[in-house]
Scaffold this active site. Structure first.
Site, PDB file in Angstrom:
ATOM      1  N   GLY A  15     100.674  64.205  96.594  1.00 13.28           N
ATOM      2  CA  GLY A  15     100.494  64.007  98.033  1.00 13.28           C
ATOM      3  C   GLY A  15     101.562  64.798  98.767  1.00 13.28           C
ATOM      4  CE  LYS A  18      97.743  62.676 103.987  1.00 13.50           C
ATOM      5  NZ  LYS A  18      96.314  62.972 103.844  1.00 13.50           N
ATOM      6  CG  PHE A  19      99.897  58.196 100.287  1.00 13.73           C
ATOM      7  CD1 PHE A  19      99.428  59.466  99.997  1.00 13.73           C
ATOM      8  CD2 PHE A  19      99.034  57.271 100.815  1.00 13.73           C
ATOM      9  CE1 PHE A  19      98.107  59.798 100.231  1.00 13.73           C
ATOM     10  CE2 PHE A  19      97.709  57.596 101.058  1.00 13.73           C
ATOM     11  CZ  PHE A  19      97.233  58.857 100.759  1.00 13.73           C
ATOM     12  CG  ASP A 122      78.605  70.267 120.799  1.00 20.84           C
ATOM     13  OD1 ASP A 122      77.571  69.600 120.671  1.00 20.84           O
ATOM     14  OD2 ASP A 122      79.734  69.754 120.926  1.00 20.84           O
TER      15      ASP A 122
HETATM   16  O1  LIG Z   1     100.876  52.842  98.997  1.00 19.81           O
HETATM   17  C1  LIG Z   1      99.736  52.702  98.621  1.00 19.81           C
HETATM   18  C2  LIG Z   1      98.785  53.806  98.840  1.00 19.81           C
HETATM   19  C3  LIG Z   1      99.162  54.964  97.996  1.00 19.81           C
HETATM   20  C4  LIG Z   1      98.333  55.692  97.208  1.00 19.81           C
HETATM   21  C5  LIG Z   1      99.111  56.713  96.727  1.00 19.81           C
HETATM   22  C6  LIG Z   1      98.649  57.812  95.906  1.00 19.81           C
HETATM   23  C7  LIG Z   1      98.905  59.121  96.291  1.00 19.81           C
HETATM   24  C8  LIG Z   1      98.407  60.194  95.557  1.00 19.81           C
HETATM   25  C9  LIG Z   1      97.672  59.911  94.413  1.00 19.81           C
HETATM   26  C10 LIG Z   1      96.983  60.692  93.483  1.00 19.81           C
HETATM   27  C11 LIG Z   1      96.844  62.127  93.483  1.00 19.81           C
HETATM   28  N1  LIG Z   1      96.051  62.808  92.661  1.00 19.81           N
HETATM   29  C12 LIG Z   1      96.167  64.123  92.972  1.00 19.81           C
HETATM   30  C13 LIG Z   1      95.551  65.272  92.448  1.00 19.81           C
HETATM   31  C14 LIG Z   1      95.851  66.526  93.002  1.00 19.81           C
HETATM   32  C15 LIG Z   1      96.738  66.628  94.054  1.00 19.81           C
HETATM   33  C16 LIG Z   1      97.345  65.471  94.579  1.00 19.81           C
HETATM   34  C17 LIG Z   1      97.043  64.225  94.026  1.00 19.81           C
HETATM   35  N2  LIG Z   1      97.465  62.956  94.348  1.00 19.81           N
HETATM   36  N3  LIG Z   1      96.408  59.902  92.561  1.00 19.81           N
HETATM   37  N4  LIG Z   1      96.710  58.635  92.876  1.00 19.81           N
HETATM   38  C18 LIG Z   1      97.454  58.591  94.004  1.00 19.81           C
HETATM   39  C19 LIG Z   1      97.954  57.523  94.746  1.00 19.81           C
HETATM   40  N5  LIG Z   1     100.339  56.614  97.196  1.00 19.81           N
HETATM   41  N6  LIG Z   1     100.380  55.505  97.958  1.00 19.81           N
HETATM   42  N7  LIG Z   1      99.216  51.645  98.031  1.00 19.81           N
HETATM   43  C20 LIG Z   1      99.876  50.467  97.897  1.00 19.81           C
HETATM   44  C21 LIG Z   1     101.032  50.193  98.566  1.00 19.81           C
HETATM   45  C22 LIG Z   1     101.623  48.961  98.396  1.00 19.81           C
HETATM   46  C23 LIG Z   1     101.071  48.011  97.578  1.00 19.81           C
HETATM   47  C24 LIG Z   1      99.878  48.328  96.932  1.00 19.81           C
HETATM   48  F1  LIG Z   1      99.331  47.400  96.172  1.00 19.81           F
HETATM   49  C25 LIG Z   1      99.279  49.519  97.094  1.00 19.81           C
END
Ligand SMILES: O=C(Cc1cc(-c2ccc3c(-c4nc5ccccc5[nH]4)n[nH]c3c2)n[nH]1)Nc1cccc(F)c1
Length: 269
Positions: A15, A18-19, A122
């Site tokens: 990511g 963002k997260f 548009d």
């Molecule tokens: O914070 C998050 C959301 C979250 C999801 C992710 C996240 C970000 C990226 C990925 C990816 C991922 N796969 C990729 C492949 C190519 C390029 C980038 C990629 N990112 N897989 N799984 C992910 C998961 N980060 N944060 N959930 C959360 C938070 C608190 C408690 C809970 F139970 C869940």
């Protein structure tokens, strides 16, 4: 027994912030690949988010569905909380690569329209369809040749895409499509248009005074590309030829003669 940080090998960051901080990781023993998210306790306490996090963990641990990203586990040390999340191999819905690929196709379509003296007027997500091979198709030329009265245009559909010269009822030319291209690129990358507000008048004001900001995770090339399209003066906007040559397009757009070109629909290549 519960896994801890030592049970994982940490890989590249995932990511774009963002997260928060998420890393590709895998368990040392089984090489099970996950997305490991790190949250700082101090930060959570400061934002008073501990109870929300607890609830989120609770919910996400329990929900098991193929279309819901799994939270496999969580653990913590003195300063941090770690979330063991499912790794999604195909990444984000709209990342730079997908967005730039669609925008380049939009550029080539608009070049063709303008060469044929047609202004679309548009351009917005509702007027975009995808072909069998996932290629972009501009639909709905309803407003292009015989534009209806201004009122009608602003009355139906989103006003988020209106260029300033139309909001201010000035004369306009093909550069209106360039403005919309900027709004579309922004929405592809952020999931919302740049001037969106809950009040129509506020949206008009933000458009005519160019009030928009970029989310911190947006890359510099994308910011530069959008900033050269969302220019108040129509004649000052980057033209389609330059847009097709911009570094953001060069770096991220995939064309059919790229090695990593893969039809998103079938294995037709
Ligand atoms: O914070 C998050 C959301 C979250 C999801 C992710 C996240 C970000 C990226 C990925 C990816 C991922 N796969 C990729 C492949 C190519 C390029 C980038 C990629 N990112 N897989 N799984 C992910 C998961 N980060 N944060 N959930 C959360 C938070 C608190 C408690 C809970 F139970 C869940």
């Amino acid at each position: 027994s519960k896994l801890t940080l030592d049970d994982y090998e940490i890989g590249k960051p995932l990511g774009r912030g963002k997260f928060g901080r998420v890393y590709l990781a895998r368990t040392r023993k089984e090489h099970f690949i996950v997305a490991l998210k790190t949250l700082f306790k101090e930060q959570l306490l400061k934002d008073n988010m501990s109870h929300q996090l607890r609830r989120e963990i609770e919910i996400q641990m329990r929900l098991r569905h193929p279309n819901i990203l799994r939270l496999y586990d969580y653990f913590y040390d003195e300063q941090r909380i770690f979330l063991v999340l499912e790794y999604a191999p195909r990444g984000e819905l709209f990342d730079d690569q997908k967005s730039a690929t669609y925008i380049l196709q939009m550029i080539t379509a608009l070049k063709f329209c303008h060469k044929n003296k047609v202004i679309h007027r548009d351009i917005k997500p509702e007027n975009i369809l995808l072909g069998y091979h996932g290629e972009l198709k501009i639909s709905d030329f309803g407003w292009s040749v015989h534009t209806l009265s201004q009122r009608r245009q602003t009355m139906c559909g989103t006003i988020d895409y209106l260029p300033p010269e139309i909001v201010q009822r000035h004369s306009y030319d093909h550069n209106v499509d360039i403005w919309c291209l900027g709004v579309l690129t922004y929405e592809f990358l952020c999931g919302r248009p740049p001037f969106e507000s809950n009040d129509q008048q506020k949206t008009y004001e933000r458009i005519t005074t160019l009030q928009f900001t970029f989310p911190e995770y947006m890359g510099d090339l994308a910011k530069d590309f959008i900033s050269k399209l969302l220019v108040l003066q129509p004649k000052k906007r980057m033209q389609l030829k330059e847009a097709a040559e911009h570094d953001w397009i060069k770096r991220f757009a995939i064309t059919e003669n790229d090695t990593n070109y893969r039809c998103t629909n079938c294995n037709c290549v």
